[in-house]
Design an enzyme around this catalytic site. Structure first.
Site, PDB file in Angstrom:
ATOM      1  N   PRO A  23       0.798  -1.226   0.000  1.00  0.00           N
ATOM      2  CA  PRO A  23       0.000   0.000   0.000  1.00  0.00           C
ATOM      3  C   PRO A  23       0.830   1.274   0.000  1.00  0.00           C
ATOM      4  CG  PRO A  23      -0.903  -1.561   1.562  1.00  0.00           C
ATOM      5  CD  PRO A  23       0.383  -2.156   1.056  1.00  0.00           C
ATOM      6  N   ASN A  24       0.350   2.231  -0.778  1.00  0.00           N
ATOM      7  CA  ASN A  24       0.871   3.605  -0.846  1.00  0.00           C
ATOM      8  C   ASN A  24       2.189   3.743  -1.574  1.00  0.00           C
ATOM      9  OD1 ASN A  24      -1.317   4.815   0.668  1.00  0.00           O
ATOM     10  ND2 ASN A  24      -0.467   3.799   2.460  1.00  0.00           N
ATOM     11  N   ARG A  31       5.680  12.643  -2.294  1.00  0.00           N
ATOM     12  CA  ARG A  31       5.882  13.328  -1.017  1.00  0.00           C
ATOM     13  C   ARG A  31       6.865  12.531  -0.169  1.00  0.00           C
ATOM     14  NH1 ARG A  31       0.632  12.296   2.647  1.00  0.00           N
ATOM     15  NH2 ARG A  31       2.386  12.079   4.038  1.00  0.00           N
ATOM     16  N   TYR A  36      11.851   8.742   1.685  1.00  0.00           N
ATOM     17  CA  TYR A  36      11.756   7.723   0.633  1.00  0.00           C
ATOM     18  C   TYR A  36      12.470   8.105  -0.665  1.00  0.00           C
ATOM     19  CZ  TYR A  36       8.160   5.932   3.779  1.00  0.00           C
ATOM     20  OH  TYR A  36       7.488   5.459   4.875  1.00  0.00           O
ATOM     21  N   ASN A  87       8.241  -5.525  -0.852  1.00  0.00           N
ATOM     22  CA  ASN A  87       8.179  -4.361   0.028  1.00  0.00           C
ATOM     23  C   ASN A  87       6.710  -4.234   0.415  1.00  0.00           C
ATOM     24  OD1 ASN A  87       8.004  -1.963   1.366  1.00  0.00           O
ATOM     25  ND2 ASN A  87       9.358  -0.852  -0.020  1.00  0.00           N
ATOM     26  N   ALA A  90       3.279  -0.581   4.875  1.00  0.00           N
ATOM     27  CA  ALA A  90       2.913  -0.670   6.294  1.00  0.00           C
ATOM     28  C   ALA A  90       2.345  -2.037   6.675  1.00  0.00           C
ATOM     29  CB  ALA A  90       1.924   0.436   6.642  1.00  0.00           C
ATOM     30  N   GLU A 111      12.751  -9.569   1.873  1.00  0.00           N
ATOM     31  CA  GLU A 111      11.988  -8.408   2.354  1.00  0.00           C
ATOM     32  C   GLU A 111      12.784  -7.148   2.026  1.00  0.00           C
ATOM     33  OE1 GLU A 111      11.776  -8.363   6.601  1.00  0.00           O
ATOM     34  OE2 GLU A 111      10.417  -6.628   6.673  1.00  0.00           O
ATOM     35  N   HIS A 113      12.903  -2.765   2.027  1.00  0.00           N
ATOM     36  CA  HIS A 113      12.387  -1.451   2.445  1.00  0.00           C
ATOM     37  C   HIS A 113      13.337  -0.364   1.963  1.00  0.00           C
ATOM     38  CE1 HIS A 113       9.430  -3.345   5.004  1.00  0.00           C
ATOM     39  NE2 HIS A 113      10.393  -4.118   5.471  1.00  0.00           N
ATOM     40  N   ARG A 120      13.041   3.957  12.922  1.00  0.00           N
ATOM     41  CA  ARG A 120      11.961   4.935  12.874  1.00  0.00           C
ATOM     42  C   ARG A 120      11.025   4.768  14.082  1.00  0.00           C
ATOM     43  NH1 ARG A 120       9.535   4.825   6.981  1.00  0.00           N
ATOM     44  NH2 ARG A 120       8.489   6.685   7.830  1.00  0.00           N
TER      45      ARG A 120
HETATM   46  O1  CA2 Z   1      10.724   1.972   3.893  1.00  0.00           O
HETATM   47  C1  CA2 Z   1       9.896   1.316   3.264  1.00  0.00           C
HETATM   48  O2  CA2 Z   1      10.075   0.898   2.133  1.00  0.00           O
HETATM   49  C2  CA2 Z   1       8.526   1.082   3.918  1.00  0.00           C
HETATM   50  O3  CA2 Z   1       8.099  -0.223   3.567  1.00  0.00           O
HETATM   51  C3  CA2 Z   1       7.585   2.132   3.331  1.00  0.00           C
HETATM   52  C4  CA2 Z   1       6.188   2.096   3.956  1.00  0.00           C
HETATM   53  C5  CA2 Z   1       6.278   2.139   5.472  1.00  0.00           C
HETATM   54  O4  CA2 Z   1       4.980   2.016   6.041  1.00  0.00           O
HETATM   55  C6  CA2 Z   1       7.175   1.069   6.023  1.00  0.00           C
HETATM   56  O5  CA2 Z   1       7.248   1.216   7.433  1.00  0.00           O
HETATM   57  C7  CA2 Z   1       8.572   1.167   5.430  1.00  0.00           C
HETATM   58  C8  CA2 Z   1       5.361   3.285   3.480  1.00  0.00           C
HETATM   59  C9  CA2 Z   1       5.165   3.356   2.006  1.00  0.00           C
HETATM   60  C10 CA2 Z   1       4.358   4.585   1.694  1.00  0.00           C
HETATM   61  O6  CA2 Z   1       5.151   5.433   0.900  1.00  0.00           O
HETATM   62  C11 CA2 Z   1       4.711   6.677   0.642  1.00  0.00           C
HETATM   63  C12 CA2 Z   1       5.431   7.400  -0.287  1.00  0.00           C
HETATM   64  C13 CA2 Z   1       5.050   8.674  -0.603  1.00  0.00           C
HETATM   65  C14 CA2 Z   1       3.935   9.256  -0.001  1.00  0.00           C
HETATM   66  C15 CA2 Z   1       3.233   8.526   0.942  1.00  0.00           C
HETATM   67  C16 CA2 Z   1       3.618   7.239   1.250  1.00  0.00           C
END
Ligand code: CA2
Length: 159
Positions: A23-24, A31, A36, A87, A90, A111, A113, A120
């Site tokens: 997701p996301n 953003r 990221y 990946n 969340a 896995e 990330h 974090r």
């Molecule tokens: O660090 C990673 O790759 C994560 O898997 C990214 C997830 C986060 O919940 C994990 O804890 C770590 C979040 C992905 C959402 O990415 C976004 C990117 C831009 C705007 C909003 C969300």
């Protein structure tokens, strides 16, 4: 090296690596660049695909915001894909159904990330995927997509 698997015409097939994005992750590049980076998911997938080609592997990618879609893809990969890079977004931190689906997959699971969740917020410190992953690649930003595929290639070459 394992014997080559051939299709009906006797042409050797390249092992398929399934890259799953949770997701996301479709919002990457829009953003939170400080966490990221600025690259889009499509750019990360291209990086992973190039690494797969260099290693003699094929790469398939699915991004979904729905846990069930990812689980269905893992089920469909059983007996068809050689390895999974995931990946989970969340879902990493609470999706035990994803844990169980990956546990039922026979090949290597890596896995992945972009950030390092263990550095974090406390709620990100638990990964329910980690116990069923052969390796975890985290905190390396976009380089992680190349490295995760190289790890898979290494794991597949082992007897
Ligand atoms: O660090 C990673 O790759 C994560 O898997 C990214 C997830 C986060 O919940 C994990 O804890 C770590 C979040 C992905 C959402 O990415 C976004 C990117 C831009 C705007 C909003 C969300």
């Amino acid at each position: 090296m394992p014997a080559a698997v051939c299709d009906a015409a006797g042409v050797p097939e390249r092992p398929v690596v399934l890259l799953l994005s949770g997701p996301n992750l479709n919002l990457l590049g829009e953003r939170d660049p400080a966490i990221y980076g600025t690259a889009t998911l499509a750019e990360h997938v291209a990086t992973a695909a190039a690494a797969a080609t260099a290693a003699g592997l094929d790469l398939e990618h699915l991004q979904s915001n729905h846990e069930g879609d990812l689980i269905d893809a893992i089920h469909a990969a059983r007996g068809r894909c050689a390895a999974i890079v995931v990946n989970p977004g969340a879902l990493t931190h609470y999706a035990w159904s994803l844990h169980d689906a990956l546990d039922a997959f026979d090949g290597p699971v890596v896995e992945l990330h972009l950030s390092d969740p263990k550095q974090r917020e406390p709620w990100r410190h638990l990964s329910v995927v980690e116990p069923v992953a052969d390796r975890t690649v985290a905190g390396l930003g976009g380089d992680g997509y190349r490295i995760a595929v190289e790890v898979v290639a290494d794991l597949l070459d082992r007897p």
